[in-house]
Motif scaffolding. Structure first.
Motif, PDB file in Angstrom:
ATOM      1  N   ALA A  18      -8.866  65.399 -28.423  1.00 11.67           N
ATOM      2  CA  ALA A  18     -10.215  65.558 -27.875  1.00 11.67           C
ATOM      3  C   ALA A  18     -10.267  65.088 -26.426  1.00 11.67           C
ATOM      4  N   LYS A  19      -9.570  64.008 -26.126  1.00 12.51           N
ATOM      5  CA  LYS A  19      -9.543  63.487 -24.755  1.00 12.51           C
ATOM      6  C   LYS A  19      -8.867  64.485 -23.815  1.00 12.51           C
ATOM      7  N   ALA A  21      -8.477  67.770 -24.332  1.00 13.01           N
ATOM      8  CA  ALA A  21      -9.261  69.002 -24.277  1.00 13.01           C
ATOM      9  C   ALA A  21     -10.489  68.847 -23.382  1.00 13.01           C
ATOM     10  N   ALA A  22     -11.018  67.640 -23.272  1.00 16.13           N
ATOM     11  CA  ALA A  22     -12.205  67.399 -22.453  1.00 16.13           C
ATOM     12  C   ALA A  22     -11.881  67.163 -20.980  1.00 16.13           C
ATOM     13  N   ALA A  23     -10.633  66.996 -20.656  1.00 12.08           N
ATOM     14  CA  ALA A  23     -10.247  66.732 -19.270  1.00 12.08           C
ATOM     15  C   ALA A  23     -10.507  67.960 -18.401  1.00 12.08           C
ATOM     16  N   PRO A  24     -11.100  67.771 -17.234  1.00 16.57           N
ATOM     17  CA  PRO A  24     -11.374  68.917 -16.352  1.00 16.57           C
ATOM     18  C   PRO A  24     -10.118  69.729 -16.017  1.00 16.57           C
ATOM     19  N   ALA A  27      -9.336  72.612 -18.530  1.00 18.68           N
ATOM     20  CA  ALA A  27     -10.279  73.726 -18.724  1.00 18.68           C
ATOM     21  C   ALA A  27      -9.556  75.065 -18.606  1.00 18.68           C
ATOM     22  N   ALA A  56     -11.792  70.167 -31.429  1.00 19.92           N
ATOM     23  CA  ALA A  56     -10.878  70.477 -30.327  1.00 19.92           C
ATOM     24  C   ALA A  56      -9.755  71.385 -30.802  1.00 19.92           C
ATOM     25  N   TYR A  59     -11.572  75.025 -31.760  1.00 19.13           N
ATOM     26  CA  TYR A  59     -12.199  75.840 -30.731  1.00 19.13           C
ATOM     27  C   TYR A  59     -11.559  75.721 -29.358  1.00 19.13           C
ATOM     28  N   PRO A  61     -10.876  73.910 -25.494  1.00 19.41           N
ATOM     29  CA  PRO A  61     -11.785  73.623 -24.406  1.00 19.41           C
ATOM     30  C   PRO A  61     -12.563  74.871 -23.994  1.00 19.41           C
ATOM     31  N   PRO A  62     -13.705  74.695 -23.330  1.00 20.45           N
ATOM     32  CA  PRO A  62     -14.471  75.858 -22.868  1.00 20.45           C
ATOM     33  C   PRO A  62     -13.603  76.770 -22.000  1.00 20.45           C
TER      34      PRO A  62
END
Length: 71
Positions: A18-19, A21-24, A27, A56, A59, A61-62
Motif C-alpha cells: 500500500a505504501k 502503490a501510494a507513492a507519487p 503512479a 492495492a 486495483y 495505483p490510479p
C-alpha cells in the motif's frame, strides 16, 4: 515478494505494498507481486495472497492497468 508459506506476515506485506502503490513515483507504473513458496505445505494459494494484500493488489495505483492474479 511475499512468502505464501508464512501467512502471518501477509499483513506486513500488505502495508508495504500500500505504501509503494501510494507513492507519487509509482503512479501509472505496473507492480509485480511474487508469491514465493506457494507450493510449500501449509502455504496459502494465490487468491488468498491477493485477498490478504487488499485493495492495492486488487486495483493498483490510479492510472495503472487492472491487475489480476495468475496462478
Amino acid at each position: 515478494m511475499v512468502d505464501a508459506a508464512d501467512p502471518a506476515r501477509l499483513g506486513e506485506a500488505a502495508a508495504a505494498l500500500a505504501k509503494v502503490a501510494a507513492a507519487p513515483d509509482a503512479a501509472g507504473a505496473p507492480l509485480l507481486v511474487l508469491a514465493n513458496k506457494i507450493d510449500a505445505p501449509g502455504a496459502v494459494d494465490a487468491d488468498a495472497v491477493a485477498a490478504a494484500l487488499g485493495p492495492a493488489a486488487e486495483y493498483g495505483p490510479p492510472g495503472a492497468p487492472a491487475s489480476r492474479v495468475v496462478a
